[in-house]
Design a protein around this motif. Structure first.
Motif, PDB file in Angstrom:
ATOM      1  N   GLY A  53      15.240  42.622  29.733  1.00 31.77           N
ATOM      2  CA  GLY A  53      15.844  43.871  30.179  1.00 31.77           C
ATOM      3  C   GLY A  53      14.898  44.749  30.963  1.00 31.77           C
ATOM      4  O   GLY A  53      15.239  45.880  31.319  1.00 31.77           O
ATOM      5  N   SER A  54      13.690  44.236  31.265  1.00 30.77           N
ATOM      6  CA  SER A  54      12.716  45.076  31.968  1.00 30.77           C
ATOM      7  C   SER A  54      12.974  45.146  33.475  1.00 30.77           C
ATOM      8  O   SER A  54      12.316  45.929  34.170  1.00 30.77           O
ATOM      9  N   GLY A  55      13.901  44.334  33.998  1.00 31.50           N
ATOM     10  CA  GLY A  55      14.264  44.448  35.415  1.00 31.50           C
ATOM     11  C   GLY A  55      13.720  43.341  36.299  1.00 31.50           C
ATOM     12  O   GLY A  55      13.768  43.449  37.528  1.00 31.50           O
ATOM     13  N   LYS A  56      13.235  42.245  35.697  1.00 33.58           N
ATOM     14  CA  LYS A  56      12.632  41.165  36.493  1.00 33.58           C
ATOM     15  C   LYS A  56      13.649  40.515  37.417  1.00 33.58           C
ATOM     16  O   LYS A  56      13.415  40.364  38.622  1.00 33.58           O
ATOM     17  N   THR A  57      14.803  40.094  36.846  1.00 35.91           N
ATOM     18  CA  THR A  57      15.808  39.411  37.658  1.00 35.91           C
ATOM     19  C   THR A  57      16.353  40.348  38.728  1.00 35.91           C
ATOM     20  O   THR A  57      16.574  39.947  39.880  1.00 35.91           O
ATOM     21  N   THR A  58      16.550  41.597  38.368  1.00 35.26           N
ATOM     22  CA  THR A  58      17.049  42.571  39.340  1.00 35.26           C
ATOM     23  C   THR A  58      16.073  42.699  40.509  1.00 35.26           C
ATOM     24  O   THR A  58      16.466  42.656  41.676  1.00 35.26           O
ATOM     25  N   MET A  59      14.778  42.810  40.170  1.00 32.13           N
ATOM     26  CA  MET A  59      13.758  42.924  41.214  1.00 32.13           C
ATOM     27  C   MET A  59      13.740  41.682  42.102  1.00 32.13           C
ATOM     28  O   MET A  59      13.691  41.768  43.335  1.00 32.13           O
ATOM     29  N   LEU A  60      13.837  40.517  41.453  1.00 30.83           N
ATOM     30  CA  LEU A  60      13.811  39.266  42.212  1.00 30.83           C
ATOM     31  C   LEU A  60      15.022  39.181  43.159  1.00 30.83           C
ATOM     32  O   LEU A  60      14.897  38.748  44.309  1.00 30.83           O
ATOM     33  N   SER A  61      16.196  39.620  42.676  1.00 30.94           N
ATOM     34  CA  SER A  61      17.402  39.593  43.508  1.00 30.94           C
ATOM     35  C   SER A  61      17.242  40.479  44.735  1.00 30.94           C
ATOM     36  O   SER A  61      17.713  40.140  45.821  1.00 30.94           O
ATOM     37  N   ILE A  62      16.561  41.598  44.538  1.00 36.04           N
ATOM     38  CA  ILE A  62      16.344  42.504  45.673  1.00 36.04           C
ATOM     39  C   ILE A  62      15.390  41.867  46.672  1.00 36.04           C
ATOM     40  O   ILE A  62      15.638  41.875  47.882  1.00 36.04           O
ATOM     41  N   LEU A  63      14.318  41.244  46.151  1.00 33.26           N
ATOM     42  CA  LEU A  63      13.366  40.567  47.042  1.00 33.26           C
ATOM     43  C   LEU A  63      14.023  39.393  47.768  1.00 33.26           C
ATOM     44  O   LEU A  63      13.646  39.039  48.870  1.00 33.26           O
ATOM     45  N   ALA A  64      15.056  38.816  47.126  1.00 30.70           N
ATOM     46  CA  ALA A  64      15.722  37.640  47.687  1.00 30.70           C
ATOM     47  C   ALA A  64      16.795  38.008  48.697  1.00 30.70           C
ATOM     48  O   ALA A  64      17.494  37.135  49.196  1.00 30.70           O
ATOM     49  N   ALA A  65      16.950  39.290  48.985  1.00 29.91           N
ATOM     50  CA  ALA A  65      17.995  39.760  49.894  1.00 29.91           C
ATOM     51  C   ALA A  65      19.382  39.429  49.360  1.00 29.91           C
ATOM     52  O   ALA A  65      20.323  39.223  50.109  1.00 29.91           O
ATOM     53  N   LEU A  66      19.489  39.346  48.030  1.00 32.94           N
ATOM     54  CA  LEU A  66      20.790  39.112  47.407  1.00 32.94           C
ATOM     55  C   LEU A  66      21.384  40.419  46.899  1.00 32.94           C
ATOM     56  O   LEU A  66      22.575  40.509  46.656  1.00 32.94           O
ATOM     57  N   LEU A  67      20.555  41.415  46.713  1.00 31.10           N
ATOM     58  CA  LEU A  67      21.006  42.668  46.120  1.00 31.10           C
ATOM     59  C   LEU A  67      20.390  43.816  46.910  1.00 31.10           C
ATOM     60  O   LEU A  67      19.212  43.778  47.252  1.00 31.10           O
ATOM     61  N   GLN A  68      21.216  44.829  47.201  1.00 29.63           N
ATOM     62  CA  GLN A  68      20.730  45.999  47.928  1.00 29.63           C
ATOM     63  C   GLN A  68      20.110  46.989  46.943  1.00 29.63           C
ATOM     64  O   GLN A  68      20.722  47.314  45.926  1.00 29.63           O
ATOM     65  N   PRO A  69      18.903  47.473  47.192  1.00 29.11           N
ATOM     66  CA  PRO A  69      18.333  48.492  46.299  1.00 29.11           C
ATOM     67  C   PRO A  69      19.037  49.831  46.521  1.00 29.11           C
ATOM     68  O   PRO A  69      19.670  50.035  47.551  1.00 29.11           O
ATOM     69  N   SER A  70      18.928  50.704  45.550  1.00 29.62           N
ATOM     70  CA  SER A  70      19.504  52.045  45.721  1.00 29.62           C
ATOM     71  C   SER A  70      18.676  52.836  46.722  1.00 29.62           C
ATOM     72  O   SER A  70      19.200  53.624  47.496  1.00 29.62           O
ATOM     73  N   SER A  71      17.360  52.610  46.682  1.00 27.50           N
ATOM     74  CA  SER A  71      16.500  53.210  47.704  1.00 27.50           C
ATOM     75  C   SER A  71      15.190  52.451  47.749  1.00 27.50           C
ATOM     76  O   SER A  71      14.924  51.597  46.897  1.00 27.50           O
ATOM     77  N   GLY A  72      14.391  52.724  48.768  1.00 23.67           N
ATOM     78  CA  GLY A  72      13.111  52.040  48.901  1.00 23.67           C
ATOM     79  C   GLY A  72      13.128  51.050  50.058  1.00 23.67           C
ATOM     80  O   GLY A  72      14.157  50.828  50.702  1.00 23.67           O
ATOM     81  N   GLN A  73      11.953  50.480  50.317  1.00 21.80           N
ATOM     82  CA  GLN A  73      11.800  49.537  51.424  1.00 21.80           C
ATOM     83  C   GLN A  73      11.330  48.194  50.903  1.00 21.80           C
ATOM     84  O   GLN A  73      10.529  48.131  49.965  1.00 21.80           O
ATOM     85  N   ILE A  74      11.816  47.103  51.503  1.00 18.03           N
ATOM     86  CA  ILE A  74      11.308  45.767  51.195  1.00 18.03           C
ATOM     87  C   ILE A  74      10.957  45.138  52.536  1.00 18.03           C
ATOM     88  O   ILE A  74      11.841  44.744  53.284  1.00 18.03           O
ATOM     89  N   LEU A  75       9.668  45.087  52.824  1.00 18.99           N
ATOM     90  CA  LEU A  75       9.251  44.566  54.118  1.00 18.99           C
ATOM     91  C   LEU A  75       8.862  43.103  53.990  1.00 18.99           C
ATOM     92  O   LEU A  75       7.908  42.762  53.289  1.00 18.99           O
TER      93      LEU A  75
END
Ligand SMILES: Nc1ncnc2c1ncn2[C@@H]1O[C@H](COP(=O)(O)OP(=O)(O)OP(=O)(O)O)[C@@H](O)[C@H]1O
Ligand SMILES: [Mg+2]
Lengths: 248, 389
Positions: free
Chosen positions: A50-72
């Motif tokens: 529940g610490s957010g690992k999969t969520t973070m990975l999904s964002i890095l994978a361009a599978l999930l849009q973050p609420s805010s922030g940049q992923i370069l």
């Protein structure tokens, strides 16, 4: 391709936040995470459930849009590009292995790897040859024409690793690659994976809850409650972490 | 675009081939549905054709009935005075009387007599069929007949053979013998093979009630009208109805629709065919929907590694079409093989247009049935690959 920004890292995130609305209120699944990974570096993302690992990975994978922030990624901001461009990014710049059901069940090991080149219109003679070589490297020379259903979990995981690397992506992501493997196989798979990432100069990120697997990585990022709480980049320190969990 | 189709085709074919047993079963279900639909269509065509064959092949576009006969041929009575009046109407090229009756054809040996339509027509006028073999009828009074191909096939009679019929006149069975002068193409009437007799002979030999036996004035049922110019059909009909007492006119199509039981039969068969197609849509829809539900994770992986939605959709469509086409082809082949084994008495006719229409409808049931599953496939989130959302 909309935004370009310069970054000396293969991957860099700046203040990534992902919030979910639920009945019990707002959940900060990822809370202000900034991290950098250079080409040729293999990083582990660890933390309690529940610490957010999969969520973070999904964002890095361009599978999930973050609420805010940049992923370069290679200078392009994944948070800013269109859906169609995100599909292109996943196809060209990112390699994946998933926890389970990695492979297309009706394609053989070789066909699964070749599919990645096919999608990128790069399945030529050299491509086919490289796919075979890579599978052989991963110890699957005599399994190339097997369907996923005819392979063990570890073999499937190795085919997935070949698929994640074959198209020369900038970023390679692995979600719990060892979850379905016994210890011996898990070590083998992660060691080979780490070797290839170093050798081919990819930026690699592996999510794992098995701390013993961090033995082969260059850096460990520890998440808790969506936050990046600690970074271990000192090799003895990392080995200590791995050994500590092994003795448990 | 080309790349979309080549990858979609590659994925679709690989999946079908590696699961060929399962897909073949679905194709076989479609084949059986095809067989059923084609047979229903052929039965409809066969029954309809058996009913209307003679009328639909007439080269006289107007049929004149006694007024208030509701276009029922047997209910209409028209005498010779009306024939003369119709022939005088502007735009009428020729008119001929048609009388219809039933009779039994006596066959050699102990065979059951064959029920036939005994049709009285005027030699040389509208209504006389063209012979394919032998000669036309010579005079209105001769003891000659033309038989249609169906009669010839079933009775094994040939040109120059004698033919004997049995009819009931008053209270007595009467037998009449004729010489067959010619054989026409198949011209069934009311699902019976036809025997064409010169009109005045017909009036003498047809079955009659006691009251009719001694009546001398020959009466036809309807009058068939040929036109100088077929395009004038409407104005000629109006003129006939205006100038001739006590008649109404019908086009051949109206006359066919009014044949007893014809419309009811055709609509029953059409409904059956429609329902079978509908069941086909449900079967295919059900199969592909269940299949897509089992494939959610796999499609999620495909999308996660960068497969664009058009490829996923095209692969689904391609698969459905291929399975449907294979099924329809197998079904059509079965239907063809079966049709060769049927005796000519079974009213099954594989008409090119009807069969083609049925095949097109069958090919459409795949994509229609699979529509929901394709929509579903397109909407699968790539995050499914990570076991999320
Ligand atoms: N779609 C969602 N809607 C609402 N909340 C969500 C959703 N996805 C994840 N969360 C919440 O976000 C938080 C982080 O979840 P995440 O799956 O990233 O954790 P994790 O570190 O991968 O855990 P685990 O080790 O158990 O896989 C959790 O509290 C989870 O309940
Ligand atoms: Mg997780």
């Amino acid at each position: 391709m909309t935004t370009t920004a310069t970054s000396s890292y293969a991957l860099e995130t700046k203040s990534v936040i992902k919030t979910y609305q639920s009945d019990s209120g707002t959940i900060q699944a990822v809370d202000d995470v900034s991290l950098q990974v250079t080409a040729g570096e293999f990083v582990a993302l660890v933390g309690p459930s529940g610490s957010g690992k999969t969520t973070m990975l999904s964002i890095l994978a361009a599978l999930l849009q973050p609420s805010s922030g940049q992923i370069l990624l290679d200078g392009q901001d994944l948070a800013q590009i269109s859906d169609v461009d995100r599909v292109t990014m996943r196809r060209e710049k990112i390699g994946f292995t998933f926890q389970a059901n990695n492979l297309v069940p009706y394609l053989s090991a070789l066909e699964n790897v070749e599919l990645m080149l096919r999608l990128n219109k790069r399945l030529d003679k050299t491509g086919r040859l490289r796919a075979r070589e890579l599978l052989a490297r991963l110890g699957l020379a005599d399994r190339m024409h097997n369907l996923p259903g005819q392979m063990s979990g570890g073999q499937q995981q190795r085919v997935a690793i070949a698929r994640a690397l074959i198209h020369n992506p900038s970023l390679v992501l692995a979600d719990e690659p060892t979850a379905s493997l016994d210890t011996e196989r898990a070590y083998q798979v992660v060691e080979t994976f780490a070797g290839l990432i170093h050798e081919q100069k990819r930026a690699g990120i592996m999510v794992t809850h098995d701390l013993r697997m961090v033995e082969f990585v260059d850096r460990v990022l520890l998440m808790r409650d969506g936050k990046l709480v600690q970074i271990y980049s000192d090799k003895p320190e990392i080995l200590e972490l791995a050994r500590g969990s092994r003795s448990q | 675009m080309k790349q979309v189709f080549s990858i979609a085709g590659y994925l679709a074919i690989k999946e079908i081939w590696r699961n060929r047993g399962r897909f073949f079963l679905v194709s076989m279900v479609i084949a059986l549905i095809t067989l059923l639909v084609l047979f229903i269509a052929a039965l409809g065509e066969g029954l309809g054709n058996g009913n209307r064959e003679y009328i639909s092949k007439l080269d006289a576009p107007i049929m004149v009935f006694q007024s208030k006969s509701d276009f029922l041929i047997q209910a209409s009575r028209l005498g010779r005075d009306r024939l003369a009046a119709i022939r005088r109407v502007d735009g009428v090229k020729d008119a001929g009387m048609l009388g219809v009756a039933n009779a039994s054809l006596i066959l050699p040996g102990n065979q059951e007599p064959m029920k036939i339509a005994l049709l009285g027509i005027e030699p040389g006028h509208s209504g006389e069929p063209q012979v394919e073999q032998g000669n036309q009828l010579s005079t209105s009074l001769a003891q000659e007949v033309i038989i249609d191909r169906n009669t010839a096939l079933r009775s094994k009679l040939a040109v120059n053979d004698n033919l004997t019929i049995r009819v009931t006149q008053g209270t007595r069975d009467e037998f009449f013998t004729f010489k067959i002068v010619g054989i026409s193409e198949g011209l069934q009437f009311a699902l019976q093979p036809s025997v064409f007799v010169p009109f005045f002979t017909w009036d003498r030999v047809r079955s009659k009630s006691e009251a009719e036996v001694n009546l001398s004035n020959p009466v036809a049922n309807v009058i068939l009208v040929k036109l100088d110019n077929d395009a004038d059909i409407n104005s000629v009909r109006q003129r006939i109805e205006g100038q001739v007492n006590n008649v109404e006119t019908a086009t051949l199509n109206q006359a066919i629709q009014a044949l007893p039981g014809y419309s009811a039969q055709q609509s029953t068969l059409n409904t059956q065919g429609g329902f079978t197609l509908f069941i086909g849509v449900l079967v295919i829809g059900g199969f592909f929907q269940i299949q897509i539900l089992q494939k959610v994770a796999q499609i999620g992986v495909l999308k996660a590694i960068g497969t664009a939605n058009p490829i996923v959709a095209a692969a689904s469509i391609f698969q459905i079409m291929l399975i449907t086409m294979v099924g329809v082809a197998i079904g059509a082949l079965f239907a063809f093989i079966f049709s060769l084994t049927f005796p000519p008495t079974v009213p099954i006719v594989f008409n090119g247009t009807t069969s083609l229409l049925a095949v097109v409808a069958l090919l459409l049931i795949g994509p229609i049935g699979g529509l929901a599953s394709i929509r579903y496939a397109v909407r699968i989130e790539p995050l499914k690959a990570l076991g999320l959302s």
